[in-house]
Scaffold this motif. Structure first.
Motif, PDB file in Angstrom:
ATOM      1  N   LEU A  32     -14.965  40.997 -54.212  1.00 48.98           N
ATOM      2  CA  LEU A  32     -14.444  39.929 -55.068  1.00 48.98           C
ATOM      3  C   LEU A  32     -15.170  38.628 -54.756  1.00 48.98           C
ATOM      4  O   LEU A  32     -15.599  37.895 -55.660  1.00 48.98           O
TER       5      LEU A  32
ATOM      6  N   SER B 191     -18.875  38.865 -55.946  1.00 45.82           N
ATOM      7  CA  SER B 191     -19.008  38.698 -57.384  1.00 45.82           C
ATOM      8  C   SER B 191     -18.861  37.243 -57.796  1.00 45.82           C
ATOM      9  O   SER B 191     -19.618  36.735 -58.634  1.00 45.82           O
ATOM     10  N   ARG B 192     -17.896  36.550 -57.210  1.00 43.38           N
ATOM     11  CA  ARG B 192     -17.703  35.145 -57.552  1.00 43.38           C
ATOM     12  C   ARG B 192     -18.909  34.308 -57.123  1.00 43.38           C
ATOM     13  O   ARG B 192     -19.331  33.391 -57.833  1.00 43.38           O
TER      14      ARG B 192
ATOM     15  N   HIS C 209     -13.051  38.744 -62.415  1.00 44.34           N
ATOM     16  CA  HIS C 209     -13.692  39.351 -61.238  1.00 44.34           C
ATOM     17  C   HIS C 209     -12.819  40.457 -60.665  1.00 44.34           C
ATOM     18  O   HIS C 209     -12.916  40.773 -59.479  1.00 44.34           O
TER      19      HIS C 209
ATOM     20  N   VAL D 193     -15.704  43.992 -62.635  1.00 41.73           N
ATOM     21  CA  VAL D 193     -16.939  43.957 -61.861  1.00 41.73           C
ATOM     22  C   VAL D 193     -17.710  45.268 -62.033  1.00 41.73           C
ATOM     23  O   VAL D 193     -18.931  45.282 -62.207  1.00 41.73           O
TER      24      VAL D 193
END
Length: 920
Positions: free
Chosen positions: A839, A842-843, A853, A858
């Motif tokens: 997480l 991805s951010r 997300h 994702v």
């Protein structure tokens, strides 16, 4: 052949000669047929409808035909007053056929108990707490006393089922049933319950007898109803005195203070009045009952102490100040009247508030529809589970865990507790010194002995604590009165305002250490948070009915003119906000009102849900609305907050429960809270104080994931109790990467072997599955290079072997949203280190402009894989898991390894905010 003819000849003769009866009532005929056939039963009939005889006559007949060696029958009542009231009647019934009865409760002299233990009576009348005393006492040979027990009769069963006392009662009954050489027959008696089939399943327990509901057709009964409104208590009492004049009546009040005040005003009006509530001495209550029974023009002003089956003779009228909080109580109280031929059952409501008028109308209309509240059985009653562990460890020479588990897992109220959880609880209590282990047997430990050992452990015999009260004082220490604990818990310092002694008071400080409320007179014009009586938590269905009444236009014929005017004023004030669905929002002076009409517990839950998002808001719930105050708060702010908590994911947020646990006063849960580990305490919090499932359903429109179903039959084989052999799960129904590598881990040996292998891995995909609201760990999914392991956390009782792997920073754990896994595993003393959170990755890589997300988003964006998340909120406690659940669980862990490789294999060090990730 009629049922009467099947009774023992001596009993037939006594019923005719001593009682003067010429026939049995329908409920007695039907119950007699069921009980003489050996069936378990729930017997339904109105108050004074003959339920007691329906159960007792067949019982006495069986005991006469087959004499018992010791106690042959148990009659259990929820309160001592009901036992005392029934003692003479059942004493007559037993004596007239040559049998004996004995009453055992807290006031029974010690010498009488000793004689009974030496020479037991055939019928024992007692309470759940006194039964516990008999089982624990060294002076009572419980095995000899109950070895020939045939039948247990539970009066007013609806008052016990679904509560801690009900769980305690069933646990004690199951322990006694193990002492008997018979499959003990079980009979529950009730006048009002909405779901008798569920109560019957609950009552059945381990009994293998056939079961039935005895519910004879009810003849249409005439009812006389009146709802009046008076703005002051003296006027209300004078009106009631006029109605009560020349008749025998009961006047029910919601509080002891109102009882005393009403009685004083009625005496001033010339009415003969007796007072009956829990603070009155037993001798005074009995004297009031005796004088009232023999009189013809008198009124007993009482609280609910006279609601449960206590016979005070034929009544002419039932009067009610304000309104009770359930349809069941209303029907129970009204059922006191209408017993004589030609007399109509009646209730007259005398309401001091307009809210009371609305509530009375809603109760009447729901009763007309035939609706009565369900009694919801429990499945994970932790406080009583702990209590029973302590009680069994105190009895005799202690108890082995295996014996304790074999007894407790049979109790319906504990069937949702898995063996692995019970073992973890006992291990925690051993470390905490609440229990000690000696020669393989659990004994009561020093911590529990210090807390509950006074007066020969009298504090341990009951599962409930006496309600706490708080003294209300002015800033100059002038005492004004008292408030109960439940009321205090809904007050907010600097915000709340309430009425006491007819005046409004503003709350300055709440001091839990010495139980004091510091107040000052409320400014002129400031409206009290609560009305002139202590607030009740009303149910969702009742509040929804009140909303419907506000939105309607018709005026019930049973209203006085003043009550009709009060109804009209309420409709004018609230009609614009009586909307179904999520309710409506009102802009008030300096605050917003969210009108939900969802009931006290749901609104209380929504209060904490909103507070989890906005800690700076002052949020005050009641049964109908939630008041919100905050600096610069707007309608849009509230609407956005409501939208946020309407997301199902919000209700799976561990932070919510932690916030609640940190916010609520510690004394509120149970007298056994000091012996609870944190994970049990948090679950009990949600179960007792809040309606998380109800609030989520009300808000989202979807029912939450079901917990294990109590209505199912008792399992003959419990895979949760005995570890299942390690087997390859069936091939999942849908494709997932590397399905053939999935391994099911359900034994300690397989778990140790898995941990030994994982120590040599460098990267692991890691995920967990829990229950939705209580976050009980059900499954751990661990993916490595050549296998995916599904660990059954409900069967593997000791998770400690995996602790070094989870805490080793050299082994990378790839997790999506690791906060959830960390908080879940923290309950089990497991710490995760060396985490790569996809997480966070991805951010960092994609920023805020790509949308969600979540793991599903994702995977779709990065891998082109559409994940089916339908099983995310399924029941993860069920065993075996479905093929789709296994496939979902395995994929959730293995896909993390694919994401980790896709993102370039980041390490915990590269996730430092100052480190630039590849591709960013």
């Amino acid at each position: 052949m009629s049922i009467f003819a099947r009774l023992s000849p001596r009993l037939q003769e006594a019923i005719v000669a001593r009682l003067g009866w010429t026939s049995l009532r329908p409920v007695q005929e039907l119950a007699g047929e069921a009980l003489l056939a050996g069936k378990n039963a729930v017997v339904l009939a109105p108050t004074a409808g003959g339920k007691t005889e329906a159960a007792i006559f067949p019982t006495l007949s069986l005991l006469m035909e087959h004499p018992a060696d010791g106690v042959g029958a148990l009659y259990i009542a929820p309160i001592k007053a009901l036992l005392n009231n029934q003692a003479e009647r059942l004493g007559t019934y037993t004596e007239m056929v040559g049998l004996r009865r004995f009453v055992w409760h807290g006031d029974t002299p010690s010498a009488d108990r000793t004689r009974f233990v030496r020479e037991p009576a055939e019928l024992l009348m007692t309470t759940p707490e006194s039964l516990e005393v008999m089982l624990v006492s060294q002076r009572v040979d419980a095995t000899r006393l109950f070895r020939d027990l045939r039948i247990v009769i539970i009066d007013e069963v609806h008052a016990l089922a679904g509560s801690d006392r009900g769980a305690h009662l069933l646990s004690v009954v199951e322990r006694i049933a193990r002492l008997s050489q018979h499959d003990v027959q079980r009979v529950g008696l009730s006048a009002t319950v909405g779901n008798p089939a569920e109560i019957l399943v609950w009552l059945q327990g381990t009994s293998q007898r056939e079961a039935t509901i005895v519910d004879p057709p009810k003849q249409p009964a005439k009812r006389q109803l009146l709802v009046s409104h008076r703005p002051s208590l003296p006027e209300l009492a004078r009106d009631a005195a006029r109605v009560a004049r020349g008749a025998k009546s009961l006047f029910f009040c919601q509080t002891r203070s109102m009882t005393e005040a009403v009685a004083e005003h009625m005496r001033s009006a010339g009415t003969t009045v007796f007072v009956h509530h829990s603070a009155i001495s037993r001798e005074e209550r009995q004297l009031a009952e005796e004088k009232f029974t023999t009189g013809s023009d008198a009124c007993i002003v009482c609280t609910s102490t006279l609601e449960l089956g206590i016979d005070v003779g034929d009544l002419d009228r039932v009067l009610q100040a304000e309104a009770p909080d359930t349809v069941s109580s209303f029907l129970q109280r009204m059922g006191r009247t209408g017993r004589r031929a030609g007399q109509a059952a009646n209730t007259s409501f005398f309401c001091e508030t307009a809210e009371g008028v609305l509530q009375a109308i809603a109760l009447v209309e729901l009763a007309r529809e035939g609706w009565v509240e369900d009694v919801t059985p429990q499945a994970r009653c932790w406080p009583v589970f702990i209590h029973q562990l302590l009680a069994m460890s105190l009895a005799s020479d202690g108890v082995t865990f295996e014996d304790a588990w074999q007894q407790l897992q049979c109790v319906p109220d504990f069937r949702g507790i898995h063996r692995a959880e019970a073992e973890r609880l006992v291990a925690w209590m051993l470390r905490d010194r609440s229990l000690i282990l000696l020669d393989g047997r659990l004994l009561i430990g020093p911590k529990a002995e210090r807390r509950y050992g006074r007066r020969n452990f009298m504090e341990l015999y009951a599962v409930f604590s006496s309600p706490q009260t708080y003294t209300v004082e002015t800033t100059s220490n002038q005492p004004l009165g008292t408030l109960n604990q439940g009321f205090v818990d809904r007050l907010v310092e600097g915000v709340s305002c309430f009425l006491l002694s007819g005046r409004p008071w503003a709350v300055l400080a709440i001091r839990h250490d010495d139980r004091r409320i510091i107040v000052e007179p409320a400014p002129r014009g400031r409206q009290p948070t609560w009305g002139g009586m202590l607030p009740q938590f009303l149910g969702e269905r009742l509040c929804a009915k009140i909303r419907d009444i506000i939105a309607a236009a018709d005026v019930p014929q049973y209203l006085t003119a003043e009550a009709a005017d009060a109804l009209a004023l309420q409709r004018a004030a609230m009609g614009a906000f009586a909307e179904p669905g999520r309710g409506s929002i009102e802009d008030a002076e300096g605050e917003l009102h969210w009108w939900t009409f969802a009931g006290g517990r749901i609104n209380h839950t929504l209060r904490y849900a909103l507070g989890a998002l906005h800690s700076g808001w002052k949020i005050i719930p009641d049964n109908f609305l939630i008041k919100i105050r905050g600096e610069g708060i707007t309608r849009r702010d509230l609407l956005e907050a409501i939208d946020a908590i309407a997301e199902p994911e919000f209700w799976a947020n561990e932070r919510l429960w932690q916030d609640i646990a940190d916010t609520l006063p510690a004394y509120r849960l149970s007298k056994f809270q000091p012996l609870m580990p944190a994970w049990v305490e948090r679950e009990s919090l949600a179960s007792y104080l809040l309606d998380v499932g109800g609030a989520a359903r009300w808000l989202t429109g979807r029912a939450p994931t079901r917990l294990p179903d109590l209505a199912g039959p008792a399992p003959t084989e419990a895979p949760i109790l005995e570890p299942t052999p390690a087997t390859e799960p069936p091939q999942p129904e849908r494709e997932a990467p590397g399905q053939g590598r999935v391994r099911w881990i359900a034994t300690s040996a397989d778990f140790l072997a898995m941990c030994d292998k994982l120590k040599r891995e460098t990267v692991l995909g890691f995920d967990v599955e829990t229950t939705m609201y209580t976050h009980i760990l059900c499954l751990m999914q661990i993916a490595c290079a050549d296998a995916v392991y599904l660990v059954d956390a409900l069967s593997v009782t000791d998770l400690a072997p995996i602790a070094p792997i989870l805490s080793d920073p050299a082994i990378i754990k790839v997790i999506h949203n690791a906060t959830f896994e960390r908080t879940t595993l923290k309950r089990y003393d497991l710490v995760i280190d060396g985490v790569v959170d996809t997480l966070v990755v991805s951010r960092r890589l994609r920023g805020k402009n790509v949308g969600s997300h979540s793991l599903k988003a994702v995977c779709a964006r990065e891998l082109g894989l559409e994940m089916d998340k339908a099983d995310q909120t399924s029941d993860w406690t069920q065993r075996p898991l479905s093929p789709s659940q296994r496939a979902y669980a395995a994929l959730d862990a293995e896909i993390l390894l694919h994401l980790h490789a896709h993102f370039g294999g980041p390490t915990p060090e590269t996730l430092n905010p100052q480190t630039r990730l590849p591709g960013s």
